[in-house]
Design a protein around this motif. Structure first.
Motif, PDB file in Angstrom:
ATOM      1  N   MET A 132      42.773  46.600 -15.189  1.00  0.00           N
ATOM      2  CA  MET A 132      41.574  47.449 -15.083  1.00  0.00           C
ATOM      3  C   MET A 132      40.887  47.188 -13.748  1.00  0.00           C
ATOM      4  O   MET A 132      40.969  46.082 -13.205  1.00  0.00           O
ATOM      5  N   GLU A 133      40.173  48.232 -13.276  1.00  0.00           N
ATOM      6  CA  GLU A 133      39.510  48.105 -11.986  1.00  0.00           C
ATOM      7  C   GLU A 133      38.360  47.097 -12.094  1.00  0.00           C
ATOM      8  O   GLU A 133      37.535  47.187 -13.018  1.00  0.00           O
ATOM      9  N   GLU A 166      35.187  44.857 -10.010  1.00  0.00           N
ATOM     10  CA  GLU A 166      34.309  44.751  -8.845  1.00  0.00           C
ATOM     11  C   GLU A 166      33.538  43.453  -9.015  1.00  0.00           C
ATOM     12  O   GLU A 166      32.846  43.267 -10.022  1.00  0.00           O
ATOM     13  N   LYS A 178      34.650  47.619 -13.945  1.00  0.00           N
ATOM     14  CA  LYS A 178      33.916  48.846 -13.587  1.00  0.00           C
ATOM     15  C   LYS A 178      33.968  49.825 -14.750  1.00  0.00           C
ATOM     16  O   LYS A 178      35.041  50.074 -15.313  1.00  0.00           O
ATOM     17  N   ASP A 222      32.034  53.669 -16.519  1.00  0.00           N
ATOM     18  CA  ASP A 222      31.105  54.780 -16.328  1.00  0.00           C
ATOM     19  C   ASP A 222      29.903  54.536 -17.244  1.00  0.00           C
ATOM     20  O   ASP A 222      29.959  53.685 -18.133  1.00  0.00           O
ATOM     21  N   GLN A 266      33.515  53.213 -20.442  1.00  0.00           N
ATOM     22  CA  GLN A 266      34.962  53.104 -20.455  1.00  0.00           C
ATOM     23  C   GLN A 266      35.424  52.503 -19.130  1.00  0.00           C
ATOM     24  O   GLN A 266      34.855  52.794 -18.076  1.00  0.00           O
ATOM     25  N   THR A 267      36.458  51.662 -19.194  1.00  0.00           N
ATOM     26  CA  THR A 267      37.018  51.077 -17.967  1.00  0.00           C
ATOM     27  C   THR A 267      37.942  52.107 -17.318  1.00  0.00           C
ATOM     28  O   THR A 267      38.040  53.241 -17.781  1.00  0.00           O
ATOM     29  N   SER A 268      38.671  51.661 -16.299  1.00  0.00           N
ATOM     30  CA  SER A 268      39.601  52.581 -15.630  1.00  0.00           C
ATOM     31  C   SER A 268      40.793  52.902 -16.526  1.00  0.00           C
ATOM     32  O   SER A 268      41.596  53.767 -16.185  1.00  0.00           O
ATOM     33  N   VAL A 269      40.935  52.221 -17.672  1.00  0.00           N
ATOM     34  CA  VAL A 269      42.012  52.535 -18.625  1.00  0.00           C
ATOM     35  C   VAL A 269      41.396  53.250 -19.836  1.00  0.00           C
ATOM     36  O   VAL A 269      40.626  52.634 -20.584  1.00  0.00           O
ATOM     37  N   ASN A 325      30.664  43.910 -17.688  1.00  0.00           N
ATOM     38  CA  ASN A 325      30.867  45.197 -16.995  1.00  0.00           C
ATOM     39  C   ASN A 325      29.936  45.340 -15.787  1.00  0.00           C
ATOM     40  O   ASN A 325      28.988  44.554 -15.602  1.00  0.00           O
ATOM     41  N   TYR A 340      28.159  48.622 -13.207  1.00  0.00           N
ATOM     42  CA  TYR A 340      27.943  50.033 -12.851  1.00  0.00           C
ATOM     43  C   TYR A 340      26.668  50.058 -12.028  1.00  0.00           C
ATOM     44  O   TYR A 340      25.911  49.059 -12.026  1.00  0.00           O
TER      45      TYR A 340
END
Ligand SMILES: Cc1cc2nc3c(=O)[nH]c(=O)nc-3n(C[C@H](O)[C@H](O)[C@H](O)COP(=O)(O)OP(=O)(O)OC[C@H]3O[C@@H](n4cnc5c(N)ncnc54)[C@H](O)[C@@H]3O)c2cc1C
Length: 360
Positions: free
Chosen positions: A272-273, A275, A280, A282, A287-290, A300, A302
């Motif tokens: 998963m992305e 940072e 990361k 939304d 939700q993660t990049s998956v 998390n 954001y």
């Protein structure tokens, strides 16, 4: 059964959702999913639920939980557990999640270091600052003895009966186990770097009584080296005392309680992305990049993220709706109030209603 068959991992248990991390935010996620009729399995590497609240500051008061002007950190966890009770989540404690793999059919294989294997429709990562790991005895050659004669946790007290035991540390765990194991050990030495202990006064007093009655001894100093027998088993510890003496303490078991430190660990390897070591997400679904893997609470990030418990609670509420949509995309979503929704009240166990009259 053939050797190969016995070595194959067991088929994973199908479940609706898995929550990784039983800190305050993971616990509230059970509740929010439960209100929507979605069941959860929750996993934590610690032997008890509560995350940072229980592990780092159980007795401190928290002042910024809405509608609770003052609430002890452990009290908050007890209340969250009570609130989640109607939803009968399955707890897997004392197990680190080491594997999270998306399957071809969109489900997720979640596996722990102790062999639990679950197949989940959605996963919520509520892993905080990472999984808490015991601080290890930092001595050369310790790796080969860990899990055999050097331990950081007591799985079974009987393993230490009849042993020459050294317990390292000065907090509650060290003192509690000193008092609990003393009568059955062949010999017991408590080793702590200073004369003061950070444990419950009554336990410290009991330990002093045991010292005065000759049942154990206490040493002020640090472990300097491990000594091994010819067959590589533990022979004892070399200790440098606070007053500068070098001693050898014969021992066949060492229990080291130097506290815990968080480790992001395997989460960083699940694709998963990230940072700055956070996942990361939304801010609509968290939700993660998956797709299908969500992240809430301290783990998390954001724009505008604040690592506060109340932010995590909000994230858990929106994540529950996102998971409902992920698992049942055909279902219409509508907002219901616990005050007036018979189906939610039925789920909460506070009212009789037809469980199939609406909801998910
Ligand atoms: C001293 C102190 C005081 C604080 N005071 C306040 C306050 O007054 N108000 C406030 O809002 N916040 C406060 N905080 C911050 C607050 O505690 C955190 O924001 C909160 O604990 C985050 O909750 P969480 O559930 O996201 O994560 P955590 O509480 O960190 O729980 C995460 C859990 O996930 C588990 N885990 C991680 N990785 C894995 C894995 N791979 N497998 C299995 N389990 C895993 C961990 O073992 C841990 O139990 C304070 C923090 C500290 C240290």
């Amino acid at each position: 059964m053939s050797e190969n068959a016995s070595a194959a991992p067991a088929a994973p248990t199908p479940v609706e959702t898995v929550i990784i991390g039983a800190g305050p935010v993971g616990l509230f996620q059970i509740f929010e999913l439960g209100l929507l009729g979605i069941s959860a399995h929750i996993i934590d590497s610690l032997p008890q639920a509560g995350g940072q609240c229980t592990e780092l500051y159980p007795d401190k008061p928290i002042y910024d939980i809405p509608a609770l002007p003052i609430c002890g950190a452990q009290e908050l966890i007890d209340r969250l557990l009570e609130q989640a009770k109607p939803f009968h989540a399955t707890f897997h404690l004392g197990q680190e999640v080491t594997e999270l793999q998306r399957q071809e059919d969109g489900k997720f294989l979640v596996a722990t270091a102790t062999g639990t294997r679950l197949l989940a429709g959605a996963v919520v990562i509520a892993a905080g600052v990472g999984s808490f790991q015991p601080r290890r005895l930092a001595l050369p050659g310790v790796e080969a003895l860990e899990g055999k004669s050097v331990h950081y946790r007591v799985k079974s007290a009987a393993d230490f009966h009849g042993r020459d035991l050294v317990i390292c540390g000065g907090g509650d765990s060290a003192l509690d186990w000193t008092v609990a194991l003393c009568e059955n050990a062949r010999s017991l030495t408590l080793l702590h770097r200073r004369a003061e202990f950070r444990a419950a006064p009554a336990t410290v007093a009991r330990m002093r009584e045991l010292v005065n009655s000759g049942k154990m001894r206490v040493l002020e100093g640090n472990a300097a080296a491990l000594r091994k027998n010819a067959d590589e088993t533990l022979a004892g510890l070399d200790v440098r005392t606070a007053d500068g003496r070098d001693l050898h303490v014969p021992a066949d078991r060492v229990l080291a309680f130097y506290g815990l430190h968080p480790k992001l660990g395997p989460i960083a390897e699940w694709g998963m992305e990230l940072e700055k070591r956070a996942l990361k997400v939304d801010t609509e679904k968290f939700q993660t990049s998956v797709p299908g893997i969500f992240a809430i609470g301290d783990i998390n990030t954001y724009p505008g993220k604040k690592k506060l418990i109340l932010s995590g609670f909000h994230e858990a509420a929106l994540t529950a709706f996102a998971i409902q949509h992920h698992l049942f995309p055909e279902k219409r979503q509508f907002l219901q109030y616990t005050t007036t929704s018979p189906i939610m009240q039925k789920r909460l166990g506070v009212a009789e209603a037809d469980a199939h009259s609406g909801g998910t």
